[in-house]
Design a protein around this motif. Structure first.
Motif, mmCIF file in Angstrom:
data_model
loop_
_atom_site.group_PDB
_atom_site.id
_atom_site.type_symbol
_atom_site.label_atom_id
_atom_site.label_comp_id
_atom_site.label_asym_id
_atom_site.label_seq_id
_atom_site.Cartn_x
_atom_site.Cartn_y
_atom_site.Cartn_z
ATOM 1 N N PHE A 179 0.822 -1.208 0.000
ATOM 2 C CA PHE A 179 0.000 0.000 0.000
ATOM 3 C C PHE A 179 0.855 1.256 0.000
ATOM 4 O O PHE A 179 0.572 2.233 -0.707
ATOM 5 C CB PHE A 179 -0.933 0.008 1.219
ATOM 6 N N CYS A 180 1.919 1.243 0.809
ATOM 7 C CA CYS A 180 2.803 2.402 0.868
ATOM 8 C C CYS A 180 3.529 2.613 -0.457
ATOM 9 O O CYS A 180 3.768 3.761 -0.860
ATOM 10 C CB CYS A 180 3.814 2.237 2.005
ATOM 11 N N SER A 181 3.853 1.529 -1.152
ATOM 12 C CA SER A 181 4.498 1.672 -2.458
ATOM 13 C C SER A 181 3.535 2.300 -3.460
ATOM 14 O O SER A 181 3.940 3.112 -4.300
ATOM 15 C CB SER A 181 4.984 0.314 -2.966
ATOM 16 N N LEU A 182 2.236 1.951 -3.381
ATOM 17 C CA LEU A 182 1.242 2.564 -4.266
ATOM 18 C C LEU A 182 1.106 4.056 -3.983
ATOM 19 O O LEU A 182 1.056 4.880 -4.913
ATOM 20 C CB LEU A 182 -0.116 1.880 -4.087
ATOM 21 N N ILE A 183 1.037 4.403 -2.686
ATOM 22 C CA ILE A 183 0.922 5.810 -2.314
ATOM 23 C C ILE A 183 2.151 6.589 -2.774
ATOM 24 O O ILE A 183 2.037 7.677 -3.361
ATOM 25 C CB ILE A 183 0.738 5.947 -0.794
ATOM 26 N N PHE A 184 3.329 6.035 -2.514
ATOM 27 C CA PHE A 184 4.572 6.712 -2.887
ATOM 28 C C PHE A 184 4.659 6.890 -4.403
ATOM 29 O O PHE A 184 5.040 7.960 -4.885
ATOM 30 C CB PHE A 184 5.763 5.902 -2.382
ATOM 31 N N TYR A 185 4.279 5.861 -5.146
ATOM 32 C CA TYR A 185 4.340 5.937 -6.608
ATOM 33 C C TYR A 185 3.367 6.983 -7.144
ATOM 34 O O TYR A 185 3.731 7.803 -7.992
ATOM 35 C CB TYR A 185 4.010 4.571 -7.196
ATOM 36 N N GLN A 186 2.125 6.967 -6.642
ATOM 37 C CA GLN A 186 1.112 7.881 -7.155
ATOM 38 C C GLN A 186 1.427 9.336 -6.830
ATOM 39 O O GLN A 186 1.245 10.218 -7.660
ATOM 40 C CB GLN A 186 -0.258 7.493 -6.580
ATOM 41 N N ARG A 187 1.939 9.599 -5.629
ATOM 42 C CA ARG A 187 2.182 10.975 -5.211
ATOM 43 C C ARG A 187 3.528 11.513 -5.692
ATOM 44 O O ARG A 187 3.676 12.725 -5.886
ATOM 45 C CB ARG A 187 2.109 11.079 -3.679
ATOM 46 N N GLU A 188 4.517 10.633 -5.879
ATOM 47 C CA GLU A 188 5.858 11.103 -6.225
ATOM 48 C C GLU A 188 6.124 11.085 -7.734
ATOM 49 O O GLU A 188 7.014 11.786 -8.203
ATOM 50 C CB GLU A 188 6.912 10.221 -5.536
ATOM 51 N N LEU A 189 5.365 10.300 -8.492
ATOM 52 C CA LEU A 189 5.575 10.216 -9.938
ATOM 53 C C LEU A 189 5.313 11.572 -10.593
ATOM 54 O O LEU A 189 4.272 12.188 -10.382
ATOM 55 C CB LEU A 189 4.649 9.162 -10.553
ATOM 56 N N GLY A 190 6.276 12.030 -11.378
ATOM 57 C CA GLY A 190 6.145 13.321 -12.033
ATOM 58 C C GLY A 190 6.606 14.483 -11.187
ATOM 59 O O GLY A 190 6.756 15.602 -11.690
ATOM 60 N N VAL A 191 6.814 14.233 -9.898
ATOM 61 C CA VAL A 191 7.286 15.279 -8.976
ATOM 62 C C VAL A 191 8.709 14.996 -8.546
ATOM 63 O O VAL A 191 9.552 15.895 -8.494
ATOM 64 C CB VAL A 191 6.365 15.375 -7.739
ATOM 65 N N ASN A 192 8.964 13.739 -8.241
ATOM 66 C CA ASN A 192 10.288 13.301 -7.818
ATOM 67 C C ASN A 192 11.017 12.702 -9.027
ATOM 68 O O ASN A 192 10.581 11.677 -9.563
ATOM 69 C CB ASN A 192 10.159 12.257 -6.701
ATOM 70 N N PRO A 193 12.097 13.309 -9.488
ATOM 71 C CA PRO A 193 12.794 12.791 -10.685
ATOM 72 C C PRO A 193 13.389 11.399 -10.489
ATOM 73 O O PRO A 193 13.707 10.726 -11.470
ATOM 74 C CB PRO A 193 13.891 13.836 -10.921
ATOM 75 N N GLU A 194 13.524 10.959 -9.245
ATOM 76 C CA GLU A 194 14.100 9.643 -8.994
ATOM 77 C C GLU A 194 13.063 8.523 -9.080
ATOM 78 O O GLU A 194 13.408 7.346 -9.069
ATOM 79 C CB GLU A 194 14.768 9.622 -7.620
ATOM 80 N N VAL A 195 11.783 8.882 -9.124
ATOM 81 C CA VAL A 195 10.708 7.888 -9.205
ATOM 82 C C VAL A 195 10.151 7.908 -10.624
ATOM 83 O O VAL A 195 9.399 8.806 -10.998
ATOM 84 C CB VAL A 195 9.594 8.178 -8.187
ATOM 85 N N LYS A 196 10.531 6.908 -11.401
ATOM 86 C CA LYS A 196 10.100 6.842 -12.804
ATOM 87 C C LYS A 196 9.196 5.649 -13.081
ATOM 88 O O LYS A 196 8.416 5.670 -14.030
ATOM 89 C CB LYS A 196 11.317 6.785 -13.714
ATOM 90 N N THR A 197 9.303 4.597 -12.293
ATOM 91 C CA THR A 197 8.466 3.410 -12.469
ATOM 92 C C THR A 197 7.938 2.953 -11.115
ATOM 93 O O THR A 197 8.455 3.355 -10.065
ATOM 94 C CB THR A 197 9.256 2.245 -13.114
ATOM 95 N N TYR A 198 6.924 2.065 -11.159
ATOM 96 C CA TYR A 198 6.390 1.534 -9.915
ATOM 97 C C TYR A 198 7.416 0.673 -9.193
ATOM 98 O O TYR A 198 7.456 0.636 -7.967
ATOM 99 C CB TYR A 198 5.121 0.718 -10.171
ATOM 100 N N TRP A 199 8.255 -0.030 -9.947
ATOM 101 C CA TRP A 199 9.229 -0.921 -9.328
ATOM 102 C C TRP A 199 10.227 -0.150 -8.483
ATOM 103 O O TRP A 199 10.712 -0.660 -7.469
ATOM 104 C CB TRP A 199 9.940 -1.739 -10.400
ATOM 105 N N THR A 200 10.494 1.076 -8.858
ATOM 106 C CA THR A 200 11.342 1.937 -8.022
ATOM 107 C C THR A 200 10.654 2.225 -6.694
ATOM 108 O O THR A 200 11.275 2.181 -5.623
ATOM 109 C CB THR A 200 11.662 3.247 -8.748
#
Length: 243
Positions: free
Chosen positions: A156-177
């Protein structure tokens, strides 16, 4: 001479166990469906408040969770004890997202996204309990339950992190990250990816705290497993010497 006859009556305990088993199975199925739906929406970047089918489905899932609570309360031998132990289940079953959407309460996107996961927390608790029932050993059952909670929290935390950080955090480019980030923080090792959103920072605190609470249970389980294995070995040795 008086004769007495006995008539067989259905066992209420068996009926209750069967009915509660069916309820637990439905709760487990609905929880899995809710997890899958939220996962698909997250990966497709779907705005959940505008997704009428999802909002309707979540509402009826929450309604069934509430019904499940009161059915369990009705069948409980000690209703007050059941209420005290399961009050969290009831609070997590309320369809807060539908109430907020209906009343027009304005919340930040981060707050809304966390509220979306409240029914999932209820489902995760139910799944951990049902999965724990699969083991007859109390320690193993507890271990499986907490392991299920740990894996679900990390996911669940990975889903939240991916949804909120994608496009904002340059280090988060895929869900696997995001999943790798979640696993590393759950293990309390930490990760070189730093969250930049409020939601990311919140889950960055939740994950290591959850890990510190749950990981010691592995030690308890392993200790119990080794102890039982040694007892079985001693019993086999004793039995062989007696023959």
């Amino acid at each position: 001479m008086n004769t007495s006859t006995t008539t067989s009556s259905p066992a209420p305990h068996s009926d209750r166990s069967y009915f509660m088993g069916v309820m637990n199975f439905i709760v487990l199925t609905l929880s899995v469906m809710l997890i899958v739906w939220i996962s698909v929406d997250t990966f497709n970047q779907v705005e959940f408040l505008q997704n009428h089918p999802y909002m309707t489905f979540q509402f009826w899932v929450c309604v069934f969770f509430v019904v499940d609570f009161f059915v369990g309360l009705y069948y409980a031998e000690s209703k007050w004890s059941f209420f005290k132990r399961r009050i969290v289940f009831l609070l997590l079953s309320i369809p807060y997202l539908n109430i907020i959407n209906l009343t027009g309460i304005r919340l930040t996107p981060d707050e809304l996204y966390f509220i979306r996961f409240i029914p999932l927390a209820r489902g995760a608790l139910a799944m951990s309990i049902v999965i724990g029932y699969l083991s007859s050993n109390a320690v193993t059952s507890l271990f499986i339950s907490y392991l299920s909670i740990m894996l679900l929290v990390a996911y669940f935390c990975s889903l939240i992190f991916y949804q909120r950080e994608l496009g904002v955090n340059p280090e988060v480019k895929t869900y696997w990250t995001a999943l790798w980030w979640s696993a590393m923080n759950m293990s309390t090792v930490g990760c070189n990816i730093q969250p930049v959103t409020v939601s990311g920072k919140i889950v960055a605190v939740i994950l290591p705290v959850s890990g510190m609470v749950i990981f010691p249970l592995f030690t308890v389980y392993l200790t119990d497993y080794v102890t039982r294995a040694m007892k079985r070995a001693k019993k086999r040795t004793f039995d062989s010497t007696q023959q």
